[in-house]
Design a protein around this motif. Structure first.
Motif, PDB file in Angstrom:
ATOM      1  N   SER A   8       0.865  -1.181   0.000  1.00 31.06           N
ATOM      2  CA  SER A   8       0.000   0.000   0.000  1.00 31.06           C
ATOM      3  C   SER A   8       0.894   1.221   0.000  1.00 31.06           C
ATOM      4  N   GLY A   9       0.422   2.299  -0.591  1.00 28.91           N
ATOM      5  CA  GLY A   9       1.170   3.552  -0.587  1.00 28.91           C
ATOM      6  C   GLY A   9       2.184   3.660  -1.711  1.00 28.91           C
ATOM      7  N   VAL A  10       2.630   2.524  -2.239  1.00 31.47           N
ATOM      8  CA  VAL A  10       3.640   2.549  -3.307  1.00 31.47           C
ATOM      9  C   VAL A  10       3.009   3.107  -4.585  1.00 31.47           C
ATOM     10  N   SER A  11       1.767   2.661  -4.820  1.00 34.48           N
ATOM     11  CA  SER A  11       1.054   3.078  -6.026  1.00 34.48           C
ATOM     12  C   SER A  11      -0.296   3.644  -5.601  1.00 34.48           C
ATOM     13  N   LEU A  65       9.196  -5.043 -12.770  1.00 36.74           N
ATOM     14  CA  LEU A  65       7.924  -5.612 -13.236  1.00 36.74           C
ATOM     15  C   LEU A  65       6.712  -4.988 -12.546  1.00 36.74           C
ATOM     16  N   TRP A  66       6.924  -3.925 -11.770  1.00 37.61           N
ATOM     17  CA  TRP A  66       5.831  -3.358 -10.966  1.00 37.61           C
ATOM     18  C   TRP A  66       4.605  -3.111 -11.846  1.00 37.61           C
ATOM     19  N   PRO A  67       3.446  -3.694 -11.470  1.00 39.73           N
ATOM     20  CA  PRO A  67       2.315  -3.715 -12.409  1.00 39.73           C
ATOM     21  C   PRO A  67       1.534  -2.409 -12.527  1.00 39.73           C
ATOM     22  N   VAL A  68       1.732  -1.484 -11.593  1.00 38.32           N
ATOM     23  CA  VAL A  68       1.032  -0.192 -11.665  1.00 38.32           C
ATOM     24  C   VAL A  68       2.069   0.901 -11.425  1.00 38.32           C
ATOM     25  N   PRO A  69       1.819   2.112 -11.897  1.00 41.63           N
ATOM     26  CA  PRO A  69       2.831   3.170 -11.725  1.00 41.63           C
ATOM     27  C   PRO A  69       3.153   3.426 -10.256  1.00 41.63           C
ATOM     28  N   ILE A  70       4.443   3.664  -9.973  1.00 42.42           N
ATOM     29  CA  ILE A  70       4.856   4.049  -8.617  1.00 42.42           C
ATOM     30  C   ILE A  70       4.573   5.537  -8.456  1.00 42.42           C
ATOM     31  N   LEU A  71       3.962   5.862  -7.310  1.00 41.37           N
ATOM     32  CA  LEU A  71       3.473   7.233  -7.079  1.00 41.37           C
ATOM     33  C   LEU A  71       4.597   8.255  -6.999  1.00 41.37           C
ATOM     34  N   ASN A  72       4.277   9.462  -7.428  1.00 36.53           N
ATOM     35  CA  ASN A  72       5.150  10.624  -7.319  1.00 36.53           C
ATOM     36  C   ASN A  72       4.251  11.736  -6.803  1.00 36.53           C
ATOM     37  N   ASP A  73       4.282  12.004  -5.495  1.00 36.25           N
ATOM     38  CA  ASP A  73       3.342  12.973  -4.940  1.00 36.25           C
ATOM     39  C   ASP A  73       3.984  13.784  -3.814  1.00 36.25           C
ATOM     40  N   ILE A  74       3.166  14.503  -3.039  1.00 38.01           N
ATOM     41  CA  ILE A  74       3.754  15.389  -2.019  1.00 38.01           C
ATOM     42  C   ILE A  74       4.386  14.617  -0.872  1.00 38.01           C
ATOM     43  N   LEU A  75       4.055  13.347  -0.707  1.00 42.35           N
ATOM     44  CA  LEU A  75       4.687  12.578   0.363  1.00 42.35           C
ATOM     45  C   LEU A  75       6.084  12.141  -0.045  1.00 42.35           C
ATOM     46  N   SER A  76       6.264  11.849  -1.325  1.00 42.10           N
ATOM     47  CA  SER A  76       7.541  11.305  -1.771  1.00 42.10           C
ATOM     48  C   SER A  76       7.607  11.338  -3.293  1.00 42.10           C
ATOM     49  N   SER A  77       8.834  11.583  -3.783  1.00 42.63           N
ATOM     50  CA  SER A  77       9.026  11.436  -5.226  1.00 42.63           C
ATOM     51  C   SER A  77       9.005   9.955  -5.574  1.00 42.63           C
ATOM     52  N   LYS A  78       8.850   9.682  -6.845  1.00 39.06           N
ATOM     53  CA  LYS A  78       8.881   8.292  -7.299  1.00 39.06           C
ATOM     54  C   LYS A  78      10.242   7.658  -6.983  1.00 39.06           C
ATOM     55  N   LEU A  99       3.819  23.240   0.221  1.00 40.58           N
ATOM     56  CA  LEU A  99       4.218  22.674  -1.065  1.00 40.58           C
ATOM     57  C   LEU A  99       3.266  23.239  -2.119  1.00 40.58           C
ATOM     58  N   TYR A 100       3.814  23.609  -3.249  1.00 40.15           N
ATOM     59  CA  TYR A 100       3.012  24.252  -4.293  1.00 40.15           C
ATOM     60  C   TYR A 100       3.079  23.443  -5.587  1.00 40.15           C
ATOM     61  N   ASN A 101       1.995  23.534  -6.341  1.00 37.40           N
ATOM     62  CA  ASN A 101       2.073  22.968  -7.687  1.00 37.40           C
ATOM     63  C   ASN A 101       2.521  24.070  -8.656  1.00 37.40           C
ATOM     64  N   ASN A 102       2.571  23.726  -9.926  1.00 34.62           N
ATOM     65  CA  ASN A 102       3.096  24.696 -10.901  1.00 34.62           C
ATOM     66  C   ASN A 102       2.214  25.925 -11.034  1.00 34.62           C
TER      67      ASN A 102
END
Lengths: 279, 323
Positions: free
Chosen positions: A210-213, A243-256, B236-239
């Motif tokens: 959980s949380g990865v994607s 092989l990760w089946p869904v995109p790995i998240l890139n959000d305000i908690l953490s970059s990909k 944190l800000y978006n573009n």
């Protein structure tokens, strides 16, 4: 403040709940089943959710069961995360939900809400994915039993108006060796950037995330790669990430990139710990 | 080391009235925002009047119709400026009490002293009157009266401040300097780049600690705030410039339990202008925390960290984890 009015129903049977949903839906109320309410209240306050009717399922006896019946653990959808941890009939589940949200919220959040809600983490799902649990769902056509994989692995796929009544877990899985780890951006109390729950069965190690994607997942392909003990663990983990089946998240908690780094470390620790354990 | 950068015309006032039971009412213009200003002002007046703090009633709120102005509750300056205004008001009250008593006792004012709720003769303290007897003038046994009601007025103005020279930086930006040292001890996971703050320490030269508990609380609170923004806070800000973490659900502060153990100590080199030698310590707890944490983590991680907040991901990037 919640800026809209809504009707509030308190059915006492599953059939009544389903019937109220159908009626409210046909009246254009866009009803929601309501249990702990933490998510509905939070989202309604922020105007991220609007409904004309909530159907509180906490008064339905079937949704409040928490016991071993024959060879199965039966958990009603309205059981709170606090109650799951305290009863601890399924230690992997009890420990996984013990650090979801904070204690005050865990007193309210129910397992049904956590599994079927809008928040993407749904950490209570992972142990059920690993235990091949069955869902008891109620809809207009009556009750059906469905493997959790079919309905909740990835995006939830309940039918409209369908109510999650119970989750049934085979007793054989309850006391197997497990690891469950949550990694956050920084805080003890935050959403996971990586949550891994792992279970060691006779057939091999099972892992769910959980949380990865953007969806919690258990992937049989990933498990197959990770269980191939002819290959060094580090290489297995690299293959699994590839092989990760869904995109790995890139959000305000953490970059990909950082999430992948944490996933790699946490997966290594989880696998190492489980490989040492005996079934 | 910190001074304020106050405006040139900073001033403060205090008023004192006396109740029929001899207790005092004190009114000052600084705002009580949890820093303990009201407690300290009571203490300063009680100390000067040689009475207990329970005999001083301080007006908690500020009513701009009747409360004398205080420049601003900022700049770590309230204790110093308002404290001086309170002492000035106390002198005014003492002079008026002596004047009223002098008429009754037929003694020169210079021979009188005020303390313990009385105005008495220095050489023979048995001769004197209760403050409550002379606070609104004195009523003789025969019904005639003398003296005037006592109302204390206190003022303090910071003088000799100058604007900083834009070329040389020379000037006097604030009335007082407070020096101190701060340190942070961390436990750093070299693989994961995560850390725990084990201990945070502050030692300040407070000039004179007027109230140890509120002084410690103020410094400790400031340290907590400093460590919180140093380690995790920030929008944190978006573009498009929208804030992505507008709630406490996503804008995280240090929670109870994530705090280090705090060490707060004081040394006392009196500041002669300050009330009883006190210096400002209001904001000082906050100031050095970010740099202390960054230095501790820089040593631990082996890279120079100079961006806030110091999240594990940031450290990981600095260590070359990823572009």
């Amino acid at each position: 403040m919640i800026s809209f009015d809504f009707e509030y129903y308190t059915p006492t049977t599953v059939e009544e709940a389903v019937r109220i949903f159908q009626q409210a839906d046909s009246n254009g109320k866009e009803p929601l089943y309501y249990s702990g309410g933490t998510e509905i209240i939070s989202m309604a306050r922020l105007n991220q959710l609007r409904t004309g009717a909530v159907i509180d399922i906490k008064g339905i006896p079937a949704c409040n069961v928490l016991q071993i019946q024959q060879e199965q653990l039966v958990i009603g959808a309205a059981i709170t995360l606090t109650a799951l941890s305290e009863a601890n009939l399924f230690p992997l589940l009890g420990e996984t939900v013990r650090d979801a949200a904070d204690h005050t919220n865990r007193n309210k959040i129910t397992v049904g809400g956590n599994l079927c809600g809008k928040f993407i983490y749904r950490e209570a799902l992972l142990p059920f994915l690993l235990a091949d649990s069955q869902l008891v769902l109620a809809g207009t056509k009556g009750i059906r039993h469905v493997p959790v994989h079919e309905i909740l692995n990835g995006e939830p796929r309940l039918e409209k108006g369908e109510l999650l009544v119970q989750i049934l877990s085979d007793r054989r899985y309850l006391d197997l060796p497990f690891v469950t780890v949550k990694k956050t951006k920084m805080e003890k109390i935050d959403y996971p950037i990586v949550r891994i729950s792992g279970l060691k069965t006779k057939e091999g190690i099972r892992v769910a995330f959980s949380g990865v994607s953007a969806v919690p997942i258990r992937s049989l392909i990933i498990e197959e790669v990770l269980n191939d003990s002819a290959i060094p663990l580090e290489e297995r983990i690299e293959s699994a990430i590839r092989l990760w089946p869904v995109p790995i998240l890139n959000d305000i908690l953490s970059s990909k990139g950082y999430r992948t780094f944490v996933l790699r470390n946490t997966l290594f620790d989880t696998m190492s710990a489980l490989e040492r354990r005996r079934v | 080391m910190k001074t304020s950068s106050s405006t040139i015309d900073t001033g403060s006032g205090a008023t004192i009235t006396i109740n029929h039971d001899g207790t005092f009412n004190l009114s000052v213009g600084a705002i009580e925002i949890g820093q303990g200003n009201r407690t300290i002002m009571k203490q300063i007046l009680a100390e000067r009047m040689n009475m207990t703090v329970n005999q001083v009633h301080i007006k908690m709120d500020v009513d701009t119709q009747i409360t004398p102005e205080h420049w601003k509750t900022v700049a770590s300056n309230s204790t110093m400026m308002v404290g001086r205004a309170v002492l000035d008001a106390a002198e005014d009250v003492i002079a008026q009490l002596k004047q009223n008593t002098s008429i009754v006792l037929k003694r020169p004012q210079e021979e009188l002293e005020v303390g313990r709720g009385r105005v008495y003769v220095k050489d023979n303290p048995n001769i004197g009157l209760e403050i409550l007897e002379v606070a609104s003038g004195y009523m003789n046994p025969d019904g005639s009266a003398s003296g005037e009601p006592v109302i204390g007025r206190g003022r303090y103005r910071v003088h000799q401040l100058t604007a900083l020279d834009p070329e040389t930086g020379k000037g006097i930006p604030g009335p007082q300097w407070t020096v101190g040292a701060q340190a942070v001890e961390v436990e750093f996971d070299t693989r994961e780049c995560t850390y725990r703050i084990l201990k945070a320490a502050s030692v300040f030269d407070a000039g004179k600690v007027i109230n140890e508990a509120t002084a410690r609380g103020q410094v400790k609170g400031g340290m907590s705030m400093g460590l919180s923004f140093a380690s995790r806070e920030g929008f944190l800000y978006n573009n498009a410039g929208l804030v992505l973490n507008p709630q406490l659900r996503s804008y995280k502060l240090t929670r109870f339990g994530e705090n280090p153990s705090y060490l707060v100590e004081f040394v006392e080199t009196p500041y002669l202008e300050g009330p009883y030698g006190a210096r400002g310590i209001g904001e000082h707890g906050t100031i050095g925390m970010a740099a202390s944490l960054a230095n501790a983590l820089s040593i631990a991680a082996g890279v120079e960290l100079n961006i806030l907040p110091l999240t594990p991901e940031l450290i990981w990037r600095y260590k070359g984890g990823c572009p």
